[in-house]
Scaffold this motif. Structure first.
Motif, PDB file in Angstrom:
ATOM      1  N   ALA A  46       0.834  -1.211   0.000  1.00  0.00           N
ATOM      2  CA  ALA A  46       0.000   0.000   0.000  1.00  0.00           C
ATOM      3  C   ALA A  46       0.864   1.254   0.000  1.00  0.00           C
ATOM      4  CB  ALA A  46      -0.911   0.003   1.229  1.00  0.00           C
ATOM      5  N   ARG A  47       0.195   2.366  -0.319  1.00  0.00           N
ATOM      6  CA  ARG A  47       0.821   3.689  -0.322  1.00  0.00           C
ATOM      7  C   ARG A  47       0.094   4.546   0.713  1.00  0.00           C
ATOM      8  NH1 ARG A  47      -0.251   2.073  -5.620  1.00  0.00           N
ATOM      9  NH2 ARG A  47       1.645   1.662  -6.795  1.00  0.00           N
ATOM     10  N   PRO A  48       0.454   4.430   1.975  1.00  0.00           N
ATOM     11  CA  PRO A  48      -0.271   5.172   3.010  1.00  0.00           C
ATOM     12  C   PRO A  48      -0.182   6.691   2.844  1.00  0.00           C
ATOM     13  CG  PRO A  48       1.140   3.487   3.982  1.00  0.00           C
ATOM     14  CD  PRO A  48       1.503   3.589   2.529  1.00  0.00           C
ATOM     15  N   VAL A  49      -1.306   7.332   3.116  1.00  0.00           N
ATOM     16  CA  VAL A  49      -1.372   8.787   3.214  1.00  0.00           C
ATOM     17  C   VAL A  49      -1.515   9.066   4.707  1.00  0.00           C
ATOM     18  CG1 VAL A  49      -2.652  10.879   2.638  1.00  0.00           C
ATOM     19  CG2 VAL A  49      -2.495   9.007   0.975  1.00  0.00           C
ATOM     20  N   VAL A  50      -0.566   9.785   5.270  1.00  0.00           N
ATOM     21  CA  VAL A  50      -0.577  10.056   6.698  1.00  0.00           C
ATOM     22  C   VAL A  50      -0.879  11.540   6.901  1.00  0.00           C
ATOM     23  CG1 VAL A  50       0.698   9.837   8.864  1.00  0.00           C
ATOM     24  CG2 VAL A  50       1.165   8.244   6.983  1.00  0.00           C
ATOM     25  N   VAL A  51      -2.001  11.800   7.567  1.00  0.00           N
ATOM     26  CA  VAL A  51      -2.426  13.170   7.840  1.00  0.00           C
ATOM     27  C   VAL A  51      -2.156  13.447   9.316  1.00  0.00           C
ATOM     28  CG1 VAL A  51      -4.350  14.802   7.852  1.00  0.00           C
ATOM     29  CG2 VAL A  51      -4.222  13.030   6.081  1.00  0.00           C
ATOM     30  N   PHE A  52      -1.264  14.381   9.576  1.00  0.00           N
ATOM     31  CA  PHE A  52      -0.951  14.781  10.943  1.00  0.00           C
ATOM     32  C   PHE A  52      -1.833  15.973  11.301  1.00  0.00           C
ATOM     33  CE2 PHE A  52       2.823  12.664   9.380  1.00  0.00           C
ATOM     34  CZ  PHE A  52       3.214  11.873  10.455  1.00  0.00           C
ATOM     35  N   ALA A  53      -2.625  15.822  12.362  1.00  0.00           N
ATOM     36  CA  ALA A  53      -3.556  16.873  12.757  1.00  0.00           C
ATOM     37  C   ALA A  53      -3.275  17.310  14.195  1.00  0.00           C
ATOM     38  CB  ALA A  53      -4.984  16.363  12.645  1.00  0.00           C
ATOM     39  N   PRO A  54      -3.141  18.608  14.418  1.00  0.00           N
ATOM     40  CA  PRO A  54      -2.898  19.068  15.786  1.00  0.00           C
ATOM     41  C   PRO A  54      -4.120  18.850  16.681  1.00  0.00           C
ATOM     42  CG  PRO A  54      -3.134  20.932  14.298  1.00  0.00           C
ATOM     43  CD  PRO A  54      -3.142  19.692  13.459  1.00  0.00           C
ATOM     44  N   ALA A  55      -5.309  18.827  16.070  1.00  0.00           N
ATOM     45  CA  ALA A  55      -6.559  18.585  16.798  1.00  0.00           C
ATOM     46  C   ALA A  55      -7.588  18.072  15.791  1.00  0.00           C
ATOM     47  CB  ALA A  55      -7.051  19.868  17.450  1.00  0.00           C
ATOM     48  N   PRO A  56      -8.566  17.282  16.241  1.00  0.00           N
ATOM     49  CA  PRO A  56      -9.559  16.747  15.308  1.00  0.00           C
ATOM     50  C   PRO A  56     -10.337  17.831  14.561  1.00  0.00           C
ATOM     51  CG  PRO A  56      -9.751  15.707  17.466  1.00  0.00           C
ATOM     52  CD  PRO A  56      -8.764  16.819  17.598  1.00  0.00           C
ATOM     53  N   ASP A  57     -10.516  18.982  15.190  1.00  0.00           N
ATOM     54  CA  ASP A  57     -11.286  20.054  14.558  1.00  0.00           C
ATOM     55  C   ASP A  57     -10.413  21.152  13.948  1.00  0.00           C
ATOM     56  OD1 ASP A  57     -10.353  21.001  16.964  1.00  0.00           O
ATOM     57  OD2 ASP A  57     -12.239  21.952  17.546  1.00  0.00           O
ATOM     58  N   ALA A  58      -9.135  20.863  13.782  1.00  0.00           N
ATOM     59  CA  ALA A  58      -8.233  21.843  13.153  1.00  0.00           C
ATOM     60  C   ALA A  58      -8.699  22.079  11.716  1.00  0.00           C
ATOM     61  CB  ALA A  58      -6.798  21.337  13.175  1.00  0.00           C
ATOM     62  N   PRO A  59      -8.842  23.344  11.292  1.00  0.00           N
ATOM     63  CA  PRO A  59      -9.362  23.643   9.954  1.00  0.00           C
ATOM     64  C   PRO A  59      -8.615  22.941   8.816  1.00  0.00           C
ATOM     65  CG  PRO A  59      -9.255  25.636  11.266  1.00  0.00           C
ATOM     66  CD  PRO A  59      -8.580  24.560  12.061  1.00  0.00           C
ATOM     67  N   GLN A  60      -7.293  22.923   8.858  1.00  0.00           N
ATOM     68  CA  GLN A  60      -6.536  22.272   7.790  1.00  0.00           C
ATOM     69  C   GLN A  60      -6.815  20.771   7.755  1.00  0.00           C
ATOM     70  OE1 GLN A  60      -2.591  23.767   8.895  1.00  0.00           O
ATOM     71  NE2 GLN A  60      -2.476  24.644   6.832  1.00  0.00           N
ATOM     72  N   ALA A  61      -6.893  20.154   8.919  1.00  0.00           N
ATOM     73  CA  ALA A  61      -7.165  18.721   8.985  1.00  0.00           C
ATOM     74  C   ALA A  61      -8.564  18.414   8.459  1.00  0.00           C
ATOM     75  CB  ALA A  61      -7.011  18.216  10.416  1.00  0.00           C
ATOM     76  N   MET A  62      -9.536  19.212   8.863  1.00  0.00           N
ATOM     77  CA  MET A  62     -10.910  18.997   8.395  1.00  0.00           C
ATOM     78  C   MET A  62     -10.996  19.155   6.883  1.00  0.00           C
ATOM     79  SD  MET A  62     -12.993  20.789  11.538  1.00  0.00           S
ATOM     80  CE  MET A  62     -14.571  20.674  10.739  1.00  0.00           C
ATOM     81  N   ASP A  63     -10.304  20.157   6.347  1.00  0.00           N
ATOM     82  CA  ASP A  63     -10.275  20.387   4.903  1.00  0.00           C
ATOM     83  C   ASP A  63      -9.639  19.193   4.189  1.00  0.00           C
ATOM     84  OD1 ASP A  63     -10.306  21.529   2.338  1.00  0.00           O
ATOM     85  OD2 ASP A  63      -8.548  22.775   2.731  1.00  0.00           O
ATOM     86  N   GLN A  64      -8.493  18.733   4.702  1.00  0.00           N
ATOM     87  CA  GLN A  64      -7.792  17.613   4.067  1.00  0.00           C
ATOM     88  C   GLN A  64      -8.649  16.351   4.072  1.00  0.00           C
ATOM     89  OE1 GLN A  64      -4.403  17.471   2.519  1.00  0.00           O
ATOM     90  NE2 GLN A  64      -5.793  15.949   1.700  1.00  0.00           N
ATOM     91  N   LEU A  65      -9.256  16.051   5.189  1.00  0.00           N
ATOM     92  CA  LEU A  65     -10.064  14.839   5.294  1.00  0.00           C
ATOM     93  C   LEU A  65     -11.292  14.910   4.394  1.00  0.00           C
ATOM     94  CD1 LEU A  65      -9.697  14.139   9.108  1.00  0.00           C
ATOM     95  CD2 LEU A  65      -8.423  13.127   7.198  1.00  0.00           C
ATOM     96  N   LYS A  66     -11.879  16.082   4.264  1.00  0.00           N
ATOM     97  CA  LYS A  66     -13.022  16.266   3.357  1.00  0.00           C
ATOM     98  C   LYS A  66     -12.591  15.972   1.922  1.00  0.00           C
ATOM     99  CE  LYS A  66     -16.295  19.763   1.773  1.00  0.00           C
ATOM    100  NZ  LYS A  66     -16.665  21.174   1.826  1.00  0.00           N
ATOM    101  N   ARG A  67     -11.434  16.485   1.533  1.00  0.00           N
ATOM    102  CA  ARG A  67     -10.920  16.250   0.175  1.00  0.00           C
ATOM    103  C   ARG A  67     -10.680  14.759  -0.074  1.00  0.00           C
ATOM    104  NH1 ARG A  67      -6.717  21.081  -1.312  1.00  0.00           N
ATOM    105  NH2 ARG A  67      -7.814  22.788  -0.272  1.00  0.00           N
ATOM    106  N   LEU A  68     -10.112  14.083   0.915  1.00  0.00           N
ATOM    107  CA  LEU A  68      -9.816  12.658   0.759  1.00  0.00           C
ATOM    108  C   LEU A  68     -11.100  11.826   0.721  1.00  0.00           C
ATOM    109  CD1 LEU A  68      -6.761  12.508   3.159  1.00  0.00           C
ATOM    110  CD2 LEU A  68      -6.692  12.218   0.680  1.00  0.00           C
TER     111      LEU A  68
END
Length: 157
Positions: A46-68
């Motif tokens: 597999a080719r893992p995509v690892v998203v590092f999030a400072p908090a579950p509701d961090a705007p960048q993390a939420m944006d990235q997860l929505k895109r994925l």
């Protein structure tokens, strides 16, 4: 002019051997973070995509997860599981538990991502880091990088 002893290695051949050894060492070093972080179980699979999030509701993390989440089929067809690394635990894109081999602090340490930082890291089937961003990435960009990989090109044939 002296001739080399039978079985002796010539200078050009010695340079080739040293170069091959150096390339092998570099390839092994490139996959060290993956092995140190528990991702070695995905090597060759597999080719893992690892998203590092400072908090579950961090705007960048939420944006990235929505895109994925918008192209799960594309992720699956390219063998790209998504892992979300929080401060203390690792989950999947769907929010489920990640494999027990994945530890948040080990992943953060191996990839040099602090607790308060956002990052996206794409890891290849060879265990090497293929792409890193401190900003959310579109799935098109991730797919572009994967689709250019020699192993992926062979898979598409």
């Amino acid at each position: 002019m002296t001739r080399p002893a039978p079985g002796a290695i010539s200078s050009p051949m010695r340079r080739s051997i040293l170069k091959a050894g150096l390339l092998g060492a570099l390839a092994a070093a490139a996959s060290l973070p993956a092995a140190a972080a528990g991702l070695e179980t995905f090597r060759g699979k597999a080719r893992p995509v690892v998203v590092f999030a400072p908090a579950p509701d961090a705007p960048q993390a939420m944006d990235q997860l929505k895109r994925l989440r918008a192209d799960r089929e594309g992720l699956e067809s390219r063998d790209m599981p998504v892992f979300v690394v929080g401060r203390k635990r690792v989950t999947t894109l769907a929010g489920g538990s990640a494999p027990a081999t994945l530890d948040a602090s080990s992943l953060r340490e191996a990839y040099g991502v602090g607790d308060d930082a956002f990052a996206v890291v794409l890891v290849g089937k060879d265990g090497g880091e293929k792409l890193r961003s401190s900003e959310p990435l579109g799935v098109g960009r991730l797919f572009e990088v994967v689709d250019e990989m020699p192993m992926r090109r062979r898979e598409m044939r």
